[in-house]
Design a protein around this motif. Structure first.
Motif, PDB file in Angstrom:
ATOM      1  N   HIS A 352      -0.894  -0.212   5.239  1.00  0.00           N
ATOM      2  CA  HIS A 352       0.268  -0.316   3.930  1.00  0.00           C
ATOM      3  C   HIS A 352       0.924   1.132   4.024  1.00  0.00           C
ATOM      4  N   HIS A 356       5.061   1.243   4.850  1.00  0.00           N
ATOM      5  CA  HIS A 356       5.948   2.045   4.100  1.00  0.00           C
ATOM      6  C   HIS A 356       7.056   2.511   5.119  1.00  0.00           C
ATOM      7  N   GLU A 375       7.704  -2.322  -2.009  1.00  0.00           N
ATOM      8  CA  GLU A 375       6.380  -2.370  -2.272  1.00  0.00           C
ATOM      9  C   GLU A 375       6.003  -3.886  -2.072  1.00  0.00           C
ATOM     10  N   ASN A 378       6.510  -4.880   1.419  1.00  0.00           N
ATOM     11  CA  ASN A 378       5.463  -3.801   2.402  1.00  0.00           C
ATOM     12  C   ASN A 378       4.034  -4.657   2.035  1.00  0.00           C
ATOM     13  N   TYR A 441       4.063  -5.192  -6.438  1.00  0.00           N
ATOM     14  CA  TYR A 441       3.393  -5.274  -5.399  1.00  0.00           C
ATOM     15  C   TYR A 441       2.801  -6.889  -5.278  1.00  0.00           C
TER      16      TYR A 441
HETATM   17 ZN   LIG Z   1       3.061   0.793  -1.216  1.00  0.00          ZN
END
Ligand SMILES: [Zn+2]
Length: 646
Positions: A352, A356, A375, A378, A441
């Motif tokens: 993760h 980014h 976010e 990703n 997210y």
């Molecule tokens: Zn993140």
């Protein structure tokens, strides 16, 4: 004359080539000298910043982020929004963090120190000192530059969030006066908020860092120099172009590993630098392997990793507030040494945070205003990578009989959202930190997984690659992503993005009821004659059933539905419904009765918040095992909320 013309031509040609060789437009050029003073938990800095006015209007004031002032007291916007006052009040006098700008000069000597003032563009909180404005004696004209010399003192906070110190561990991030982004004729320079991350222009960073010589140092960019000083310190010089931030770390407990990573297609050649805390050396191979997976996956699916280094930083367990965070060419991961191999948190956080580097780092949207573009995209990419390398049914947890994929754990968290906010919203305007996280997210990632199921994996792969290629080093917005998705897929997707990015409402379809009734033979008065059941008796005559399936839309949002209907003799019928009305009914006259109905039989609609109501069987359904599994996943979700990752 001819000779001069030739020289000018050659110079222009070289400059032109030089310009093309840069990956990004260099709006900023930072040359910083920084000295870590461990006894004061502080960095003494000198910054020479050249800023290009890349707009079409003269600019008569500059704005800077002074992020560390978020940790100055319990009245900063960061502390007030995050409930940080209670955490902050636990800090002792030497544990607060701040940044003092001691002096600011234009390079030709004009002193601007008295022209500095704190401004609060987002919330009028006069106690907040995270944005500084400096009035200039003369405006900077379009396409001209200004060079400033800034002296500053950065006192690091005891590790609260992202930056700080713990014992002899120092995470030096958000640490220097950093100029905002001038766009659309005004400054975009938000205060440091509890939920927000960052936004900055691309350029050049050359940073000299002086630390006690026994410290191991890691930093953004390539090491260009290393000198030992007579006072027991060492000075390291790092250089990097085409990035928009610079972070570094120093600790005497890091063990450094270096290994070259190469890939043929696309060509990648980069040095992996791992700074593993000596208490987590058992995790080194897990970090290394997942970093290799990240480099391969992102390079193959989005674009070749373009930098010469990538540094993985594993903070000590007591400084987890610094873990799970990304900076250009450097990221912090999560090192909990006792995690079993089947619990893939170190791997997930590594992939993760490395990932980014592509979205926050290279595509570089405005994270203050549209955090999902970083976010959410990703997290989606991380899920794809985790599934590829660790198994799509067990990528997150693989512990004996308990197997959970990364996609499922994100979906479970998305379901838990209270649906108070849409995905696209300014970071500090969300109802809470939880609502921010679950939307930007999890919901954003599940939205992209659902889009992938709708468009098909190949089309979605082309969308993602095209988005990266078109918008790398270019600060895209949400509409730019939508435009790429529509162009590549050849479809109007406004209905999809309007609902799932811009509405907090829910998607939930259900099979409402199943009914099979035998059609009775004519009985009663027909044209004056009484008919009774016995009149209709025929040998071997088949029964007829009226079978009805009612499908309902329980949520506000709309998505076309597929329904699989099965009869007792095994016959299957597939139906489609545009999903727009609140309910619809399918009716069949057949010699057999209904067995079951299943909505979304391929389980494409990961955004549907309740899959348990997607099917109905006329015989009782054994739901208990499902309910147990759901319960276990909710417990796992609670575990995840304890772990910080950004
Ligand atoms: Zn993140």
């Amino acid at each position: 004359m001819k000779k001069i013309a030739l020289v000018v031509f050659v110079c222009l040609f070289v400059l032109n080539c030089f310009g093309f060789s840069a990956l990004s437009k260099h709006v900023v050029d930072y040359r910083i000298k920084a000295k870590l003073v461990p006894a004061e938990m502080a960095v003494i800095g000198e910054e020479v910043l050249t800023w290009l006015n890349d707009s079409e209007v003269p600019v008569s004031e500059l704005q800077f982020h002074l992020y560390l002032n978020a940790f100055k007291n319990n009245r900063s916007t960061f502390m007030k929004e995050g409930g940080g006052s209670s955490r902050g009040s636990n800090l002792k006098s030497g544990e607060w963090g701040y940044i003092d700008v001691k002096k600011i000069l234009i390079k030709d000597g004009i002193d601007l120190t008295l022209m500095m003032e704190f401004i609060h563009p987002d919330d009028n909180n006069s106690d907040d000192q995270t944005v500084m404005q400096v009035l200039l004696p003369e405006p900077v004209q379009p396409q001209e530059t200004i060079t400033l010399k800034i002296e500053f003192y950065s006192k690091l906070p005891k590790n609260l969030r992202r930056a700080g110190y713990y014992d002899d561990f120092f995470m030096v991030a958000q640490w220097f006066p950093k100029i905002g982004v001038f766009e659309d004729g005004e400054w975009n320079c938000h205060q440091y908020h509890s939920n927000s991350e960052f936004f900055a222009d691309f350029g050049i960073f050359e940073v000299e860092m002086t630390v006690p010589k026994e410290y191991v140092l890691g930093a953004t960019g390539v090491r260009k120099g290393e000198t030992e000083n007579s006072d027991g310190t060492k000075t390291y010089t790092h250089y990097q172009e085409d990035v928009h931030d610079f972070a570094w770390t120093a600790c005497s407990d890091y063990v450094e590993f270096r290994e070259q990573y190469t890939l043929n297609d696309p060509p990648v050649n980069t040095e992996m630098i791992l700074l593993v805390h000596r208490t987590h050396l058992n995790l080194k191979e897990r970090f290394l392997q997942s970093l290799k997976y990240g480099l391969e996956f992102y390079s193959q699916n989005y674009g070749a990793y373009p930098y010469e280094t990538i540094t993985l930083v594993d903070p000590p367990i007591k400084a987890l507030g610094a873990g799970g965070m990304e900076y250009p060419t450097l990221f912090t991961t999560l090192g909990i040494s006792f995690l079993p191999e089947g619990l893939r948190l170190p791997e997930m956080v590594t992939i993760h945070e490395f990932g980014h580097g592509y979205w926050y780092g290279i595509v570089a949207n405005n994270e203050f205003e549209e955090a999902w573009l970083d976010e959410g995209i990703n997290t989606y990419s991380e899920i794809k990578a985790m599934d590829k390398y660790y198994g799509s049914d067990r990528s997150m947890i693989d512990l004996g009989c308990l197997k959970i994929s990364d996609a499922l754990q994100n979906r479970i968290q998305m379901i838990a959202s209270e649906r108070l906010d849409p995905v696209v919203k300014k970071s500090w305007e969300f109802n809470s930190g939880g609502s921010y996280a679950l939307n930007v997210y999890q919901k954003a990632a599940v939205t992209l997984l659902t889009l992938e199921n709708y468009l098909g994996e190949d089309v979605m792969a082309r969308v993602m690659k095209a988005f990266y290629e078109r918008w790398k080093f270019a600060h895209p917005k949400t509409d730019d992503f939508v435009a790429v998705a529509e162009k590549v897929s050849g479809q109007d997707l406004a209905w999809f993005f309007d609902q799932f990015l811009h509405s907090p409402d829910k998607l939930d379809y259900a099979v409402g009821s199943l009914r099979s009734r035998e059609i009775k033979e004519p009985e009663g008065l027909f044209q004056g004659q009484l008919k009774s059941p016995s009149d209709n008796k025929e040998e071997g005559r088949e029964k007829t059933y009226k079978n009805e399936v009612v499908v309902v839309r329980k949520g506000e949002l709309i998505f076309p539905q597929e329904i699989l209907i099965v009869f007792e003799n095994g016959e299957e019928v597939r139906e489609r419904w545009d999903g727009k009305d609140r309910w619809t009914r399918f009716t069949y006259y057949k010699p057999v009765d209904l067995k079951s109905a299943q909505l979304d039989p391929e389980k494409k609609l990961l955004l549907d918040i309740n899959h348990l109501n997607n099917s109905l069987t006329r015989k009782p359904n054994k739901l208990m095992p499902l309910k147990c599994a759901l319960d276990m996943m909710l417990k796992f979700q609670k575990l995840l909320t304890v772990i910080s990752m950004e």
